[in-house]
Scaffold this active site. Sequence first.
Site, short mmCIF file in Angstrom:
data_model
loop_
_atom_site.label_atom_id
_atom_site.label_comp_id
_atom_site.label_asym_id
_atom_site.label_seq_id
_atom_site.Cartn_x
_atom_site.Cartn_y
_atom_site.Cartn_z
N ASP A 179 0.84 -1.19 0.00
CA ASP A 179 0.00 0.00 0.00
C ASP A 179 0.88 1.25 0.00
O ASP A 179 2.10 1.17 0.15
CB ASP A 179 -0.94 0.01 1.21
CG ASP A 179 -0.28 -0.53 2.48
OD1 ASP A 179 0.92 -0.24 2.70
OD2 ASP A 179 -0.95 -1.24 3.25
N GLU B 221 -10.02 -1.40 5.13
CA GLU B 221 -10.69 -1.14 6.39
C GLU B 221 -11.96 -2.00 6.51
O GLU B 221 -12.42 -2.57 5.52
CB GLU B 221 -11.03 0.35 6.50
CG GLU B 221 -9.83 1.27 6.47
CD GLU B 221 -9.05 1.30 7.78
OE1 GLU B 221 -9.15 0.35 8.57
OE2 GLU B 221 -8.30 2.28 8.00
N ASP C 224 -8.45 -3.18 14.20
CA ASP C 224 -9.83 -3.36 13.76
C ASP C 224 -9.96 -4.51 12.76
O ASP C 224 -11.02 -4.69 12.16
CB ASP C 224 -10.37 -2.06 13.15
CG ASP C 224 -9.55 -1.57 11.96
OD1 ASP C 224 -8.59 -2.27 11.57
OD2 ASP C 224 -9.86 -0.50 11.42
N HIS D 165 -8.12 -4.95 9.91
CA HIS D 165 -7.82 -4.67 8.51
C HIS D 165 -6.50 -5.32 8.09
O HIS D 165 -5.62 -5.56 8.90
CB HIS D 165 -7.80 -3.16 8.22
CG HIS D 165 -6.63 -2.41 8.78
ND1 HIS D 165 -6.72 -1.52 9.80
CD2 HIS D 165 -5.32 -2.40 8.42
CE1 HIS D 165 -5.54 -0.99 10.05
NE2 HIS D 165 -4.66 -1.52 9.22
#
Length: 260
Positions: A67, A143, A136, A138
Site C-alpha cells: 500500500d 478497512e 480493527d 484490517h
Amino acid sequence: MEVVIVPDSAAGGELIADAMADLLRRKPDALLGVATGSTPLPVYQALAAKVHGGEVDASRARICQLDEYVGLPSGHPESYRSVVLREVVEPLGLTDASFMGPDGTAEDVAAACLAYDRALAGAGGVDLQLLGIGTDGHIGFNEPCSSLASRTRIKTLTQQTRQDNARFFNGLDEVPHHVITQGIGTILEARHAVLLATGESKADAVALAVEGPLSALVPASALQLHPHATVVVDEAAASSLKLADYFRATYAAKPDWQGI
C-alpha cells in the site's frame, strides 16, 4: 489456514525469514510482497542477516509494496516507498530496479491503482505476501466492510488507523486521509499469504480473523479462503485464541520438511 504460535517477535521474524529464504533458494527471482510498520521489522532484519551471512542469495529478488499514502511526495521519509527502500530493499543489497509500488502522487489515482494491479499480474504475481493486521482487523489498508473481492484501489483511512499511524509522524494532523492499497481480492492472489501479529493489542483481531466467521467487518478473515495462508503470532497476540492449544499441537507435530 495454519496458525503458528511463537514465543516473541524475534522468533516470528526468524521463522518468516526462513520461509522467504527457502523460497528464494527455489525461485531466485521471487516477488516478495512486503508490509510496513513496526511489526514486520524483525522479518526484514533476519532476512538481511541471512543474506549478509551467505545463507541465501537475494540478488535477483523482487520487492513489491502492499500500500501507499496518497499525496505524500515519493521522497517523504514516511511514504511507504521510502520506508520499503530503507527497511527492505537497501538492507538486502538490492536497487530501485527490483522494486514495484503504486504511485501515490499520481494526478489520476484511480488509473494508478489499475496500473499497479496490472503490473503485479504482469510480473507473474506475488509469490509470498507478508501482512500485518490492524486492531480493527484490517489487512493492507482494507478497512472494515471492504469488499472481499476488491482490487487495488483508493481507500479512506478510519480515525483509528490514522491514530495508530500518528506515531510515525509529527502528530495526527500530518497523517494522510487516503491511501492506495492492494484489495483483498488482489492479496488473495498471492501464492502464499503470511500474516504476522505481535502484542496483546492485536489479540482480539487475530481471534476474529482466525476463529470468527468470514466477514467484511473483519477483512483479515478473508485469509480463511486462501489455500496457503499462515498466521504467525506471539504469545500475547495468541491470548484470545480458543484453539491455541490445538494450534501448538499441530505445529509441534508438523514435519520439518513441510516448512510454513
